[in-house]
Write an enzyme that holds these catalytic residues in place. Structure first.
Site, PDB file in Angstrom:
ATOM      1  N   GLU A 130       0.875  -1.182   0.457  1.00 43.57           N
ATOM      2  CA  GLU A 130      -0.153  -0.449   0.105  1.00 43.57           C
ATOM      3  C   GLU A 130       1.123   1.076  -0.221  1.00 43.57           C
ATOM      4  OE1 GLU A 130      -3.570   0.168   0.310  1.00 43.57           O
ATOM      5  OE2 GLU A 130      -3.262   1.936  -0.499  1.00 43.57           O
ATOM      6  N   ASP A 202       9.992   8.015 -10.418  1.00 40.97           N
ATOM      7  CA  ASP A 202       9.058   7.352  -9.499  1.00 40.97           C
ATOM      8  C   ASP A 202       7.322   7.487  -9.379  1.00 40.97           C
ATOM      9  OD1 ASP A 202       8.761   7.441  -6.110  1.00 40.97           O
ATOM     10  OD2 ASP A 202       7.177   9.076  -6.256  1.00 40.97           O
ATOM     11  N   LYS A 206       4.912   4.541  -9.676  1.00 43.26           N
ATOM     12  CA  LYS A 206       3.129   3.785  -9.193  1.00 43.26           C
ATOM     13  C   LYS A 206       2.312   4.146 -10.333  1.00 43.26           C
ATOM     14  CE  LYS A 206       5.065   7.097  -5.607  1.00 43.26           C
ATOM     15  NZ  LYS A 206       5.558   8.206  -4.950  1.00 43.26           N
ATOM     16  N   GLY A 305       6.558  11.838   3.178  1.00 43.97           N
ATOM     17  CA  GLY A 305       7.101  11.499   4.489  1.00 43.97           C
ATOM     18  C   GLY A 305       6.715  10.651   5.269  1.00 43.97           C
TER      19      GLY A 305
END
Ligand code: NDP
Ligand code: HSE
Length: 429
Positions: A130, A202, A206, A305
Site C-alpha cells: 500500500e 517515481d 507508481k 514523508g
C-alpha cells in the site's frame, strides 16, 4: 488471543523504517488487539550499524539482512530499503524462508512485480505494498479489493509528493526550483536520488503499479510514457495563469474507447484552477478513479514523508499478520486481461504551445496551415509583439499526441519560427 508473538524483520530504518519501528512500539497494545497476537520486532537491518537510532534496541540492529531472514522464525518482513538490489534478493529470500512481505518499494514493484507476486504465490505467502503508491492514502487496497467487482476506465492523479511540493512552491511563492527541491529533501519526501522524483521515474513506477491493478493487466515501468518537471519555468506558470490554469505533474492511465488496450503516462500538464487537482498543495497526493458502476472517486492525503508512509506500512502489517494467523493469503496479482499498452502517440490530448516567431504578415497563416496539415484543430491563439518578434501561444483542440508532436516538429522547421519556447499538455477540462 495467541500469546506467542509474530516476529517481524525490518529491512531499512531510514525516513520510513524509523517511523514504522516507532509506531510498532508506541501502539504495541492496539496492534496486538487488532491482529489477535503480539508482534515483536525481531531484527532491524541497516547499512550503518553505528548510527544512533532513537527507540531501537541496538541489540536488534544488524548489517546482515540475509542472516536475519534465514534464522527461521521470521513471520513478516518489512522492506523499506528501496531500490532494486539488495531489496529484490532479500524479498525473495524472505519468501523462501516462509515470511510474508510488506514493501514500500515502487521502483522494484514496477520493475519486477510479476516475478515477486509469483514467488509469493509459490510459497503461499502475502506481498502487500500500500505504501508504494501515494504514501498514506489507502489506494492500492481499495482498487484491488473494494473495486474488484467494478470496471475501472480511467485513473488520473498527482502521485509524487516531492514534485507537487516543488511546483506548488514555484507557483504560490515564486520559489526557485533548487530551493524548493532542497526543502522537499530536508522534509524526507524525496527519494535517495531525487532525480527519480523530478524526472518522473517515481511517478511512472507508481503509474505502472496502478495501471496493472486498475486494468488487471501487466504494466511495467518501460510501458509508461514519462516526462519530468525540470523544464517547467516561471513563464509556463505565467502562461497557465493567463488561461485560468496551474501546472501539475500528472499520472494518467486510460482504457482505450474500444476496451482493447490501455495507455499509461506521466508528464506535467496545465489543469484548470477549478479542477480539484489544482488545489492539491505541498506534498499531498490526490487520485481520481473513474469506474463504470461507482462513477468518479477521489482519494486524497499526504503522499510522502516518514509518518504518513509508515501508516500505510502498518496497515499492511496488520492485514498480513491477520492472514498469517488465519493461515490464509490476501489477493495476489490479477493480470488476466492481458491488455497491451499502447504508445503515447495514440493518446488523445490537447497542447499549449508557446512559439517565438517573426512579427510580419503571413506568419500566423503559415503557423495555422501547419496545424491544419497535421489534422490538428486550433482552439485559441494569443499573440504579443516585442521588437519585430512576437510570442505566439496556441492552444489546440483534442488530437492524437502523434499528430500534435508532428505539428511541433514541422513548426520548428519554419523560417519564421525562431523557437518553440514551451510545449505542455492541457488536461482536466
Ligand atoms: P532512506 O534512504 O531514508 O532509508 C533507507 C534505509 O535502508 C536506511 O535505514 C539504510 O540504512 C537502509 N539500507 C540501505 N542499504 C541497505 C542495505 N544494503 N542493507 C540493509 N539496509 C540498507 O529511505 P526511505 O525511508 O525514504 O524510503 C524507503 C522506501 O520507502 C523506498 O522504497 C522509498 O521509495 C519508499 N517510500 C518512501 C517515502 C518517503 O516519503 N520517504 C514514501 C513512500 C515510499 P542506514 O540507515 O544505515 O543508511
Ligand atoms: N519520493 C516520493 C514522493 C515518496 O515524493 O512522492 C513517496 O512515494
Amino acid at each position: 488471543m495467541r500469546t506467542r508473538p509474530l516476529k517481524v524483520a525490518l529491512l531499512g530504518c531510514g525516513v520510513v523504517g524509523s517511523e514504522v519501528a516507532r509506531i510498532m512500539t508506541t501502539h504495541a497494545d492496539d496492534l496486538t488487539a487488532r491482529i489477535g497476537a503480539p508482534v515483536e520486532l525481531a531484527g532491524v537491518a541497516v547499512r550503518r550499524p553505528s548510527k544512533v537510532r532513537e527507540g531501537i534496541d541496538p541489540a536488534l540492529v544488524t548489517t546482515d539482512a540475509t542472516a536475519l531472514l534465514k534464522r527461521g522464525d521470521i513471520d513478516v518482513v518489512i522492506e523499506v530499503i528501496g531500490g532494486i538490489e539488495p531489496a529484490r534478493t532479500l524479498i525473495t529470500t524472505a519468501f523462501e524462508n516462509g515470511a510474508s512481505v510488506v514493501s514500500a518499494n515502487k521502483a522494484l514493484l514496477a520493475q519486477d512485480g510479476a516475478a515477486l507476486h509469483a514467488a509469493a504465490e509459490q510459497h503461499g505467502l502475502d506481498l502487500y505494498y500500500e505504501a508504494a503508491v501515494a504514501g498514506a492514502i489507502p489506494l492500492v487496497r481499495p482498487m484491488r479489493e473494494s473495486l474488484a467487482g467494478d470496471k475501472i476506465n480511467r485513473v488520473m492523479g498527482i502521485v509524487n509528493g516531492t514534485t507537487n511540493f516543488i511546483l506548488d512552491k514555484m507557483d504560490s511563492t515564486g520559489a526557485g526550483y533548487q530551493e524548493a527541491l532542497d526543502e522537499a529533501t530536508a522534509l524526507g519526501y524525496a527519494e535517495a536520488d531525487p532525480t527519480a522524483d523530478v524526472e518522473g521515474y517515481d511517478a511512472a513506477a507508481k503509474a505502472a503499479i496502478l495501471a496493472g491493478i486498475a486494468f488487471h493487466t501487466r504494466v511495467r515501468l518501460d510501458d509508461v510514457y514519462r516526462e519530468g518537471m525540470t523544464e517547467v519555468s516561471s513563464a509556463d506558470f505565467a502562461s497557465a495563469k493567463r488561461m485560468g490554469c496551474t501546472i501539475k505533474l500528472l499520472a494518467i492511465l486510460e482504457r482505450a474507447a474500444d476496451g482493447q488496450s490501455v495507455t499509461a503516462r506521466v508528464h506535467p500538464a496545465m489543469i484548470p484552477l477549478t479542477h480539484p487537482l489544482a488545489s492539491v498543495r505541498e506534498a499531498y497526493n490526490a487520485v481520481f478513479v473513474e469506474a463504470e458502476a461507482a462513477g468518479r472517486l477521489m482519494f486524497y492525503g499526504p503522499g510522502a514523508g516518514g509518518s504518513p508512509t509508515a501508516s500505510a506500512v502498518l496497515g499492511d502489517l496488520v492485514a498480513v499478520c491477520r492472514n498469517k494467523l488465519a493461515e490464509a493469503t490476501g489477493p495476489g496479482e490479477s493480470a488476466y486481461t492481458q491488455l497491451p499498452v499502447s504508445a503515447m502517440g495514440e493518446v488523445v490530448t490537447r497542447y499549449h504551445i508557446s512559439l517565438d516567431v517573426a512579427d510580419k504578415p503571413g506568419v500566423l497563416a503559415q503557423v495555422a496551415t501547419t496545424f491544419a496539415e497535421h489534422g490538428v484543430s486550433i482552439d485559441t491563439v494569443r499573440q504579443q509583439g516585442k521588437d519585430g518578434e512576437a510570442s505566439l501561444v496556441v492552444v489546440t483542440h483534442r488530437a492524437p499526441d502523434a499528430a500534435l508532436s508532428g505539428t511541433v516538429e514541422a513548426l520548428r522547421k519554419l523560417d519564421t519560427v525562431r523557437g518553440v519556447a514551451s510545449i505542455m499538455r492541457v488536461e482536466g477540462e
